[in-house]
Design an enzyme around this catalytic site. Structure first.
Site, PDB file in Angstrom:
ATOM      1  N   LYS A 291       0.837  -1.083  -0.148  1.00  0.00           N
ATOM      2  CA  LYS A 291       0.016   0.058   0.085  1.00  0.00           C
ATOM      3  C   LYS A 291       0.876   1.086   0.076  1.00  0.00           C
ATOM      4  O   LYS A 291       1.941   1.006   0.391  1.00  0.00           O
ATOM      5  CB  LYS A 291      -0.900  -0.049   1.265  1.00  0.00           C
TER       6      LYS A 291
ATOM      7  N   ARG B  61     -10.535 -11.587   1.904  1.00  0.00           N
ATOM      8  CA  ARG B  61     -11.393 -12.735   1.425  1.00  0.00           C
ATOM      9  C   ARG B  61     -10.543 -13.988   1.397  1.00  0.00           C
ATOM     10  O   ARG B  61     -11.441 -15.271   1.650  1.00  0.00           O
ATOM     11  CB  ARG B  61     -11.872 -12.501   0.079  1.00  0.00           C
TER      12      ARG B  61
END
Length: 493
Positions: free
Chosen positions: A276, A350
């Site tokens: 990120k 996920r």
């Protein structure tokens, strides 16, 4: 801040401060009128002077009888019709004003104001929530703490004798809910070097001791034996070992199928190899707020002693870059046996949730709700007001939506059409872990749906609601109120 109820006459009570609602700029509630008569019209005279603005949230402090007793007049707006927005603004203003004076106890009559579409129990619960929100502080890691005490220390909600028992129950439940919200906020606000997967496991164990819950914390070897290679892949680059945390609350017959809550517990998310940007990366300590909401809800339910069976499952890991970290293009096999091509290591939530959703099947749950700070796309779609709700079950969607409205912790149903599944195709595995930029929150939910077999399932994307950014940044405790109200509804339905 402690709350209690009492059925008594306002004229006979002695308190540091009494909170009186004012509607339409000039009308007192019945309790306010009684106190006005007892004090020789001092309150109505102050209203007649125009010192109190009619705007919702305006306040005016009066000294009664020349002693230390005070009356806090709280305006609920310019019209006699009071909506939820005006109500909430006025109640929050009352706590702000009361917190600024040296009054340790207060008596509230604010719930005497009629609110469109809401009953007295809702108004009692909301006062407790607003008060605990105003009192919340996170100072555990400061060397110098705020010396100003939280005021008032005690708030008594004056109620009618006819409904006193029900009112006391609602206030006790609201207090339990506030305790759960505070726990979720505390966990979210802790930094990643403190709140690790192992730390979450320790918190779960303490909850088990405090509330007689059965708790299991599975380590890497146990997860390997279960073939949870998707979950394990997320933590490979970190020195902190992943954990699967399982909590059981049994408040009903063992024959009753449980509800299961599954929480994403990424205690820090760098994005892994798909790193990120540095700006605001500190906020990625909040990527475990789904896990925090499961723990907070379990605490609230256990304190309320709800007649329901509840399972909480937390998939906890730290997503870091490193020599052992998963790489874009790696393929892993989930506990379900389905293979996943990892195209982006920053879509890791996920990957841990899918194995947890498979694991929870062993408990034969009636309903499963997973909670995750899953996608920035959901923030773009819904902002910071509603959590995203995904489910194929219309009845379950209605239950969760209604619970959110009742709790003031709202969600908004998003699509889950099969057409979106096409975006998850992979030429090398059963599926990819991302579906591209279009409808990113939807394709993430579609990914999870492939592992939610054998039960009614809903997914809550709380990326926009779990915390606030900016100068006053901090965890919100959402969606503990929504989930708890949903579970209360299951008990009462």
């Amino acid at each position: 801040m402690k709350f209690s109820t009492r059925a008594a006459s306002i004229e006979r009570l002695r308190t540091d401060c009494v909170w009186l609602p004012v509607v339409g700029g000039r009308h007192l509630s019945p309790g306010g009128e009684a106190l006005d008569a007892e004090t020789g019209g001092r309150i109505s005279a102050a209203l007649a002077s125009g010192d109190l603005s009619a705007k919702a949230g305006a306040t005016l402090m009066l000294h009664l009888d020349g002693d230390a007793r005070r009356a806090l007049l709280v305006s609920f707006g310019e019209t006699d019709e009071v909506g939820e927005k005006a109500w909430n603004e006025a109640v929050r203003a009352a706590f702000r004003a009361a917190g600024a004076i040296a009054a340790n106890d207060a008596v509230s009559l604010l719930h005497e104001v009629p609110v469109t579409g809401r009953g007295v129990e809702w108004k009692l619960r909301n006062q407790v929530a607003a008060g605990r929100e105003a009192a919340y502080r996170f100072e555990q890691l400061k060397s110098k703490r705020d010396k100003q005490p939280v005021r008032p220390e005690r708030v008594t909600l004056l109620v009618a004798r006819a409904g006193a028992s029900r009112a006391a129950t609602e206030v006790a439940r609201a207090t339990a809910l506030a305790n759960g919200v505070d726990l979720a906020r505390d966990l979210g606000n802790l930094p990643g070097n403190v709140c690790t997967p192992s730390y979450l496991g320790d918190v779960a164990k303490k909850l088990g001791r405090d509330f007689d819950l059965k708790v299991e914390v599975l380590g890497e070897r146990q997860m390997q034996a279960l073939k949870m290679f998707s979950l394990l892949s997320v933590g490979k680059g970190s020195e902190q070992p992943p954990r699967l945390i399982v909590l059981h609350y049994q408040g009903a017959s063992s024959k009753q199928a449980p509800v299961a809550l599954v929480g994403k517990g990424i205690t820090f998310d760098t994005g892994g190899i798909s790193l990120k940007p540095a700006a605001e990366m500190d906020e990625m300590k909040y990527d475990m707020c789904g896990a925090a909401s499961v723990l907070g809800t379990m605490r609230a339910v256990a304190e309320m002693k709800l007649k329901i069976n509840l399972v909480g499952v937390i998939a906890a890991a730290e997503n870091m870059p490193g020599g052992r970290a998963s790489k874009p293009g790696d393929i892993v096999t989930s506990m379900s046996g389905q293979t996943i091509e990892i195209l982006n290591t920053d879509a890791e939530g996920r990957l841990v949730l899918c194995d947890a959703l498979t694991y929870v099947q062993r408990f034969k749950p009636r309903t499963v709700v997973d909670i995750a700070t899953l996608t920035g796309a959901c923030v773009i779609a819904l902002g910071h007001h509603h959590s995203g709700l995904f489910t194929r079950e219309d009845a379950l969607a209605a239950e969760l939506t209604d619970a959110g409205r009742e709790a003031g912790d709202t969600c908004w149903r998003m699509p889950l059409d099969d057409a979106y599944q096409e975006q998850l195709k992979s030429p090398f595995a059963d599926m990819a872990n991302i579906g591209g930029r279009p409808a990113g929150s939807v394709t993430a939910a579609c990914f999870l749906s492939r592992f939610a077999d054998g039960y009614d399932w809903a997914h809550l994307d709380i990326a926009g609601t779990a915390w606030k950014s900016g100068a006053n940044k901090g965890a919100s405790g959402r969606p503990v109120p929504l989930l708890t109200r949903f579970l209360i509804g299951r008990c009462e339905g």
